[in-house]
Design an enzyme around this catalytic site. Structure first.
Site, mmCIF file in Angstrom:
data_model
loop_
_atom_site.group_PDB
_atom_site.id
_atom_site.type_symbol
_atom_site.label_atom_id
_atom_site.label_comp_id
_atom_site.label_asym_id
_atom_site.label_seq_id
_atom_site.Cartn_x
_atom_site.Cartn_y
_atom_site.Cartn_z
ATOM 1 N N ARG A 170 -3.017 4.790 5.153
ATOM 2 C CA ARG A 170 -3.492 4.026 4.002
ATOM 3 C C ARG A 170 -3.936 2.622 4.382
ATOM 4 N NH1 ARG A 170 -1.215 6.518 -0.904
ATOM 5 N NH2 ARG A 170 -1.289 4.539 -1.984
ATOM 6 N N CYS A 183 0.790 -1.207 0.000
ATOM 7 C CA CYS A 183 0.000 0.000 0.000
ATOM 8 C C CYS A 183 0.843 1.288 0.000
ATOM 9 C CB CYS A 183 -0.910 -0.056 1.205
ATOM 10 S SG CYS A 183 -2.241 1.090 1.190
ATOM 11 N N HIS A 219 -40.751 -3.263 3.411
ATOM 12 C CA HIS A 219 -40.572 -4.322 2.420
ATOM 13 C C HIS A 219 -39.471 -5.296 2.821
ATOM 14 C CE1 HIS A 219 -43.326 -2.610 -0.555
ATOM 15 N NE2 HIS A 219 -42.846 -1.424 -0.191
ATOM 16 N N GLU A 223 -24.477 6.433 3.667
ATOM 17 C CA GLU A 223 -23.145 6.893 4.046
ATOM 18 C C GLU A 223 -22.937 6.789 5.561
ATOM 19 O OE1 GLU A 223 -19.303 8.589 4.019
ATOM 20 O OE2 GLU A 223 -20.485 7.427 2.600
ATOM 21 N N TRP A 262 -0.338 -4.147 2.327
ATOM 22 C CA TRP A 262 -1.703 -4.596 2.587
ATOM 23 C C TRP A 262 -1.873 -5.879 1.787
ATOM 24 C CZ3 TRP A 262 -6.509 -4.897 -0.186
ATOM 25 C CH2 TRP A 262 -7.650 -4.968 0.631
ATOM 26 N N LYS A 317 -20.038 4.486 7.395
ATOM 27 C CA LYS A 317 -19.058 4.978 8.371
ATOM 28 C C LYS A 317 -19.037 4.098 9.610
ATOM 29 C CE LYS A 317 -17.085 7.058 6.352
ATOM 30 N NZ LYS A 317 -17.574 7.235 5.033
ATOM 31 N N GLU A 372 -17.355 0.754 8.806
ATOM 32 C CA GLU A 372 -15.923 0.865 8.544
ATOM 33 C C GLU A 372 -15.088 0.920 9.812
ATOM 34 O OE1 GLU A 372 -15.229 3.201 4.369
ATOM 35 O OE2 GLU A 372 -16.017 4.388 6.029
ATOM 36 N N ASN A 420 3.622 -1.785 -5.183
ATOM 37 C CA ASN A 420 2.174 -1.618 -5.005
ATOM 38 C C ASN A 420 1.491 -2.103 -6.275
ATOM 39 O OD1 ASN A 420 2.472 -0.477 -2.518
ATOM 40 N ND2 ASN A 420 1.962 1.602 -3.143
ATOM 41 N N GLY A 421 0.338 -2.743 -6.123
ATOM 42 C CA GLY A 421 -0.396 -3.210 -7.297
ATOM 43 C C GLY A 421 -0.515 -4.714 -7.310
ATOM 44 N N LYS A 459 -6.726 3.244 2.323
ATOM 45 C CA LYS A 459 -7.228 4.567 1.951
ATOM 46 C C LYS A 459 -7.365 4.710 0.446
ATOM 47 C CE LYS A 459 -8.574 8.756 2.724
ATOM 48 N NZ LYS A 459 -9.905 8.954 3.310
#
Length: 614
Positions: A27, A2, A510, A487, A75, A491, A494, A101-102, A609
């Site tokens: 991150r 990361c 419903h 949202e 990560w 939060k 998370e 990274n990647g 991040k």
């Protein structure tokens, strides 16, 4: 992924690298490591599972001298979090070390070919495959490090930002990127490297953002050299970054997330500066002026985004359709890129990303460009990939967002979408002067009203203690408040790890109402707007089933205040601007519940991040 940091110069590298890794902790990561070339040209790699502090402890009795080094926070993608899988990775001879990274998508084929040729592997990672490949072609073809990197990368499919050390060329760092960000900082007789600018700003404000397919060659005593995979020399532009240390430090707050929640009034003023005039009766966006005809003749707008940005896009859809009378679709970028969407040259694509590096959103942009669509980027990170890939756009200018859970970037995106809707509607003549000026005027005082909401922080902190026990939450809203409910739920998920879902309030009956009982807290956004009576009915249905209701109401409300268990009062504003106020207490609620549960608020588990891989 990361985080990447590098240093080449005359100072001791290790302290700079460690400080850089700490700047990148936001991150999200699960291991950390550093590679240093010592004065005797020994290449030492030290790495460990855990945090940067664990790495420092591990290195306490090690030789950490040297003025050249690279460092990484990982990560996990390929291979579990462990010291063995942590970066940097040695090549077989230990002449080379790499950080990455990647994701290398064809790593398995490359690895099998190398194993067949006798190469042995120490880790489960795709990254080690790359450094072993570089060394294999280097030895077989007797190449220098740069050429070996170029040859190896021609065989690679996937995304990468890499930095490579070779102890036989001890005053050099080779760095390359494709679809993953990499920034080179230029100092006096020294170079810095970062996956973003935060590890660099303390030392230099002169940077080069590497383009896709480019390779940076940093050599002591020489100018920065940038080439492509075919070794054609490029002429990168050196930019001056406008970030100060105060923006990436906590400034007395216990967490970055709380600091960034409290920064929102000032951030939104900055976002509006130069775009709303002093009289607060007109919006000016340079992108709308420069590309007016293309935007005005759009048959359809498609907003592509992920996570929090997708929620902001849902609010943008209502704003644009209401004011501009243009149909708007909001797509998850990760789904849009794979489902063969119908996109034409009459469409405008709005790509939104806080980091500007979200892999799925970038891929969606490229797909849309192939169909001839016009691309409008909304981003926070200046110089990142999305602004460079789009036809035009707007920065949200809220400053670096360090907390993994996005707060000020969300309100910044909603604000830019609001200004875009107003500017387009004015040009299309689909909004009356009275409504236009009313919204612009109210928009200009929203930061002051957010400041008023922030005064509820202590009340919300006390309220949070009551609901720390909960295992599930439901968030309800209607109209503009429905995306805010989603949202708010995101939060909470998370950072507190409590399961939460956001629903349109009318959809409760419903299905979700089956979950309601005395142990189920329900957060209802029930401000006094056109949907007020409808949401009131939903709250009564919840109370009839013994649900615990936390209601966000307009200041002075008496009806819902008598029914709900807990009430949070918000200043009155226009319905279309309510998301900018209603989201603030939901951010604070999630934050304080997570603090009560003793969670790592700024670095929640499993999250990063900047999501630069699929």
């Amino acid at each position: 992924m990361c985080g990447i940091v590098g240093y080449l110069g005359k100072r001791e590298a290790y302290p700079i690298l460690i400080k850089g890794l700490k700047r990148l902790e936001y991150r999200g990561y699960d291991s950390a490591g550093v590679a240093l070339i010592n004065d005797d040209d020994t290449l030492n790699v030290y790495k460990t599972k855990g945090k940067v502090a664990d790495l420092e402890g591990f290195c306490a009795d090690k030789n950490i001298s040297g003025s050249v080094g690279i460092a990484h926070t990982r990560w996990a993608t390929h291979g579990e979090p462990s010291s063995v899988n942590a970066h940097p990775h040695y090549s077989a001879s230990k002449n080379l070390a790499i950080i990455h990274n990647g994701i290398i998508e064809n790593y398995a084929d490359i690895k099998n070919n190398l194993i067949a040729k006798g190469v042995e592997f120490r880790s489960d990672t795709d990254t080690e495959v790359l450094v072993q490949l570089i060394e294999y072609v280097q030895v077989k073809k007797k190449l220098d490090t740069l050429t070996a990197v170029q040859v190896a990368l021609h065989q690679v499919i996937g995304a990468y930002a890499i930095a490579v050390l070779d102890k036989r060329e001890p005053h050099q760092i080779i760095a390359a990127r494709k679809q993953s960000p990499l920034v080179v900082g230029i100092g006096k007789d020294e170079f810095f490297l970062g996956s973003d600018a935060s590890p660099i700003v303390e030392f230099t404000d002169k940077v080069v953002y590497l383009e896709d397919g480019s390779i940076a060659v940093m050599r002591l005593g020489e100018e920065l050299k940038v080439v492509n995979l075919l070794n054609r020399e490029l002429n990168p532009s050196v930019q001056t970054i406008d970030i100060n240390l105060g923006q990436i430090e906590k400034g007395g707050f216990p967490h970055f997330m709380l600091k960034e929640i409290f920064e929102q009034p000032e951030c939104l003023k900055t976002c509006m500066r130069g775009r709303i005039n002093r009289e607060a009766n007109h919006v000016t966006l340079s992108a709308v002026i420069d590309y007016k005809e293309r935007l005005l003749h759009a048959k359809r707008i498609i907003i592509v985004a992920c996570g929090t940005s997708w929620h902001a896009g849902l609010i943008g859809k209502q704003l644009i359709e209401t004011f501009c009378r243009i149909p708007v679709d909001v797509e998850y970028a990760s789904e849009f890129r794979y489902r063969n969407p119908v996109v034409t040259s009459d469409d405008v694509i709005i790509a939104m990303s806080q980091s500007g590096e979200t892999a799925d959103t970038l891929a969606a942009v490229e797909l849309a460009k192939e169909s001839g669509a016009f691309i409008y980027g909304i981003c926070n990170a200046v110089g990142s990939s999305i602004p460079r890939s789009t036809d035009t756009g707007s920065y949200i200018h809220v400053g670096p967002e360090i907390g993994v859970a996005s707060t000020k970037a969300f309100t910044g995106q909603v604000l830019v979408l609001t200004m875009l809707a107003l500017a387009l509607a004015k040009e299309r003549k689909t909004i009356t002067d009275t409504v236009y000026e009313e919204v612009v005027k109210e928009l200009s005082v929203i930061p002051d009203k957010i400041q008023e909401v922030l005064k509820l922080n202590e009340k919300i902190a006390n309220l949070s203690r009551i609901f720390t026990y909960a295992h599930n939450f439901i968030y309800l809203g209607r109209g503009y408040s429905y995306p805010v409910a989603m949202e708010g739920a995101l939060k909470l998920k998370e950072i507190s790890y409590i399961h939460a879902e956001g629903y349109p309030a009318a959809e409760m009956k419903h299905g979700p109402i089956a979950l309601v009982d005395s142990d189920m807290p329900v957060v209802a956004i029930a401000t006094h707007n056109a949907m007020y009576e409808k949401v009131l009915s939903n709250i009564q249905e919840i109370k009839a089933r013994k649900g615990r209701v936390i209601a966000l109401v307009t200041k002075g409300d008496e009806t819902i205040s008598r029914i709900a268990d807990e009430v949070i009062e918000l200043p009155e504003t226009l319905e279309c601007l309510e998301p900018l106020l209603a989201t603030i207490p939901l951010q604070l609620l999630a934050y304080h519940i997570a603090v009560c549960k003793n969670k790592n608020v700024d670095q929640p588990r499993n999250l990063a991040k900047s999501v630069t891989v699929e």
